[in-house]
Design a protein around this motif. Structure first.
Motif, PDB file in Angstrom:
ATOM      1  N   ARG A 137       0.837  -1.211   0.000  1.00 23.76           N
ATOM      2  CA  ARG A 137       0.000   0.000   0.000  1.00 23.76           C
ATOM      3  C   ARG A 137       0.863   1.248   0.000  1.00 23.76           C
ATOM      4  O   ARG A 137       0.569   2.215  -0.703  1.00 23.76           O
ATOM      5  CB  ARG A 137      -0.934   0.007   1.199  1.00 23.76           C
ATOM      6  CG  ARG A 137      -2.076  -0.980   1.070  1.00 23.76           C
ATOM      7  CD  ARG A 137      -3.042  -0.821   2.208  1.00 23.76           C
ATOM      8  NE  ARG A 137      -3.915   0.290   1.893  1.00 23.76           N
ATOM      9  CZ  ARG A 137      -5.229   0.219   1.880  1.00 23.76           C
ATOM     10  NH1 ARG A 137      -5.830  -0.891   2.193  1.00 23.76           N
ATOM     11  NH2 ARG A 137      -5.951   1.265   1.582  1.00 23.76           N
ATOM     12  N   GLU A 138       1.937   1.246   0.788  1.00 24.86           N
ATOM     13  CA  GLU A 138       2.839   2.402   0.851  1.00 24.86           C
ATOM     14  C   GLU A 138       3.505   2.669  -0.489  1.00 24.86           C
ATOM     15  O   GLU A 138       3.921   3.791  -0.764  1.00 24.86           O
ATOM     16  CB  GLU A 138       3.907   2.171   1.925  1.00 24.86           C
ATOM     17  CG  GLU A 138       3.350   2.201   3.330  1.00 24.86           C
ATOM     18  CD  GLU A 138       4.319   1.656   4.367  1.00 24.86           C
ATOM     19  OE1 GLU A 138       5.480   1.318   4.015  1.00 24.86           O
ATOM     20  OE2 GLU A 138       3.914   1.572   5.540  1.00 24.86           O
ATOM     21  N   ARG A 139       3.620   1.670  -1.313  1.00 23.13           N
ATOM     22  CA  ARG A 139       4.244   1.814  -2.627  1.00 23.13           C
ATOM     23  C   ARG A 139       3.211   2.045  -3.723  1.00 23.13           C
ATOM     24  O   ARG A 139       3.532   2.000  -4.914  1.00 23.13           O
ATOM     25  CB  ARG A 139       5.093   0.580  -2.928  1.00 23.13           C
ATOM     26  CG  ARG A 139       6.382   0.612  -2.132  1.00 23.13           C
ATOM     27  CD  ARG A 139       7.013  -0.732  -1.937  1.00 23.13           C
ATOM     28  NE  ARG A 139       8.228  -0.631  -1.153  1.00 23.13           N
ATOM     29  CZ  ARG A 139       8.263  -0.411   0.167  1.00 23.13           C
ATOM     30  NH1 ARG A 139       7.153  -0.259   0.850  1.00 23.13           N
ATOM     31  NH2 ARG A 139       9.411  -0.323   0.810  1.00 23.13           N
ATOM     32  N   HIS A 140       1.964   2.237  -3.346  1.00 18.19           N
ATOM     33  CA  HIS A 140       0.862   2.531  -4.271  1.00 18.19           C
ATOM     34  C   HIS A 140       0.638   1.438  -5.305  1.00 18.19           C
ATOM     35  O   HIS A 140       0.256   1.696  -6.441  1.00 18.19           O
ATOM     36  CB  HIS A 140       1.064   3.886  -4.940  1.00 18.19           C
ATOM     37  CG  HIS A 140       1.272   4.989  -3.960  1.00 18.19           C
ATOM     38  ND1 HIS A 140       0.254   5.465  -3.170  1.00 18.19           N
ATOM     39  CD2 HIS A 140       2.387   5.668  -3.595  1.00 18.19           C
ATOM     40  CE1 HIS A 140       0.737   6.409  -2.378  1.00 18.19           C
ATOM     41  NE2 HIS A 140       2.022   6.547  -2.613  1.00 18.19           N
ATOM     42  N   VAL A 141       0.908   0.200  -4.885  1.00 20.11           N
ATOM     43  CA  VAL A 141       0.655  -0.950  -5.732  1.00 20.11           C
ATOM     44  C   VAL A 141      -0.866  -1.167  -5.790  1.00 20.11           C
ATOM     45  O   VAL A 141      -1.568  -0.967  -4.805  1.00 20.11           O
ATOM     46  CB  VAL A 141       1.366  -2.196  -5.142  1.00 20.11           C
ATOM     47  CG1 VAL A 141       0.945  -3.470  -5.831  1.00 20.11           C
ATOM     48  CG2 VAL A 141       2.873  -2.000  -5.221  1.00 20.11           C
ATOM     49  N   ILE A 142      -1.353  -1.580  -6.933  1.00 23.45           N
ATOM     50  CA  ILE A 142      -2.776  -1.902  -7.066  1.00 23.45           C
ATOM     51  C   ILE A 142      -3.058  -3.155  -6.250  1.00 23.45           C
ATOM     52  O   ILE A 142      -2.326  -4.137  -6.326  1.00 23.45           O
ATOM     53  CB  ILE A 142      -3.145  -2.134  -8.541  1.00 23.45           C
ATOM     54  CG1 ILE A 142      -2.971  -0.839  -9.340  1.00 23.45           C
ATOM     55  CG2 ILE A 142      -4.570  -2.681  -8.676  1.00 23.45           C
ATOM     56  CD1 ILE A 142      -3.014  -1.036 -10.848  1.00 23.45           C
ATOM     57  N   GLY A 143      -4.128  -3.139  -5.473  1.00 23.87           N
ATOM     58  CA  GLY A 143      -4.536  -4.295  -4.686  1.00 23.87           C
ATOM     59  C   GLY A 143      -5.935  -4.741  -5.083  1.00 23.87           C
ATOM     60  O   GLY A 143      -6.859  -3.930  -5.113  1.00 23.87           O
ATOM     61  N   ILE A 144      -6.065  -6.008  -5.403  1.00 28.87           N
ATOM     62  CA  ILE A 144      -7.361  -6.580  -5.770  1.00 28.87           C
ATOM     63  C   ILE A 144      -7.700  -7.644  -4.733  1.00 28.87           C
ATOM     64  O   ILE A 144      -6.998  -8.645  -4.617  1.00 28.87           O
ATOM     65  CB  ILE A 144      -7.330  -7.227  -7.176  1.00 28.87           C
ATOM     66  CG1 ILE A 144      -6.809  -6.240  -8.236  1.00 28.87           C
ATOM     67  CG2 ILE A 144      -8.703  -7.789  -7.532  1.00 28.87           C
ATOM     68  CD1 ILE A 144      -7.680  -5.029  -8.452  1.00 28.87           C
ATOM     69  N   GLY A 145      -8.745  -7.418  -3.971  1.00 22.83           N
ATOM     70  CA  GLY A 145      -9.191  -8.387  -2.980  1.00 22.83           C
ATOM     71  C   GLY A 145     -10.313  -9.243  -3.535  1.00 22.83           C
ATOM     72  O   GLY A 145     -11.211  -8.732  -4.198  1.00 22.83           O
ATOM     73  N   LEU A 146     -10.257 -10.528  -3.258  1.00 17.40           N
ATOM     74  CA  LEU A 146     -11.289 -11.467  -3.710  1.00 17.40           C
ATOM     75  C   LEU A 146     -11.969 -12.082  -2.497  1.00 17.40           C
ATOM     76  O   LEU A 146     -11.288 -12.548  -1.582  1.00 17.40           O
ATOM     77  CB  LEU A 146     -10.669 -12.591  -4.540  1.00 17.40           C
ATOM     78  CG  LEU A 146      -9.801 -12.196  -5.720  1.00 17.40           C
ATOM     79  CD1 LEU A 146      -9.192 -13.440  -6.352  1.00 17.40           C
ATOM     80  CD2 LEU A 146     -10.610 -11.412  -6.728  1.00 17.40           C
ATOM     81  N   THR A 147     -13.275 -12.093  -2.489  1.00 16.23           N
ATOM     82  CA  THR A 147     -14.001 -12.731  -1.404  1.00 16.23           C
ATOM     83  C   THR A 147     -15.454 -12.981  -1.815  1.00 16.23           C
ATOM     84  O   THR A 147     -15.993 -12.300  -2.677  1.00 16.23           O
ATOM     85  CB  THR A 147     -13.965 -11.891  -0.114  1.00 16.23           C
ATOM     86  OG1 THR A 147     -14.556 -12.633   0.951  1.00 16.23           O
ATOM     87  CG2 THR A 147     -14.691 -10.566  -0.260  1.00 16.23           C
TER      88      THR A 147
END
Length: 157
Positions: A137-147
């Motif tokens: 998150r600190e590196r502004h990476v895209i995060g995709i959560g699946l649930t």
């Protein structure tokens, strides 16, 4: 490889709209059996086609294996990071599927990753997951959560 269902295509389109709007962390909610892994594999394929590198995290061996196999079926070059050697390791490949426990225990951080997919993301509030994901998150990476279950039994979102 079968064709995407209309609701899977909509999820992909919606996620891409959110990312273009500047939302770096997006939660994809698809019911059990709805093809979360398959849908996210298409997102990964699009991201890698644009030069991205992806880290896919899962908390159980069978989910690591399922993701690895599905990503390979989508024509992606995939490596695996797990203590038990579930699938072939190769850190040079643009997509890495990893056991969250292994990367945390070994303190493995992939600096060149541009997207992180976290399967069963309702676990993200666990202290170990939060600390690990903070790095990306600190590196502004895209995060995709699946649930399939974004509401937790403890009442936390």
């Amino acid at each position: 490889m079968s064709q995407l269902r209309p609701y899977q295509t909509k999820v992909i389109d919606d996620v891409r709209v959110e990312i273009r709007a500047g939302n770096r962390w997006v939660c994809c909610v698809i019911p059990t059996g709805g093809g979360k892994t398959y849908t996210a594999a298409e997102l990964v394929k699009l991201h890698v086609a644009q030069g991205g590198r992806v880290l896919w995290l899962a908390h159980r061996g069978e989910l690591v294996a399922q993701a690895f196999d599905t990503l390979k079926e989508h024509g992606l070059s995939v490596g695996c990071i797990s203590a038990s050697g579930i699938r072939e390791p190769n850190k040079a490949r643009p997509v890495q599927v990893a056991s969250i426990d292994t990367v945390i225990a070994r303190e493995i951080f992939l600096d060149d990753v541009t997207m992180v997919v976290y399967d069963e993301c309702h676990h993200i509030l666990a202290d170990t997951w939060k600390a690990y994901m903070a790095y990306y998150r600190e590196r502004h990476v895209i995060g995709i959560g699946l649930t399939a279950t974004p509401a937790r039994p403890d009442g936390k979102g």
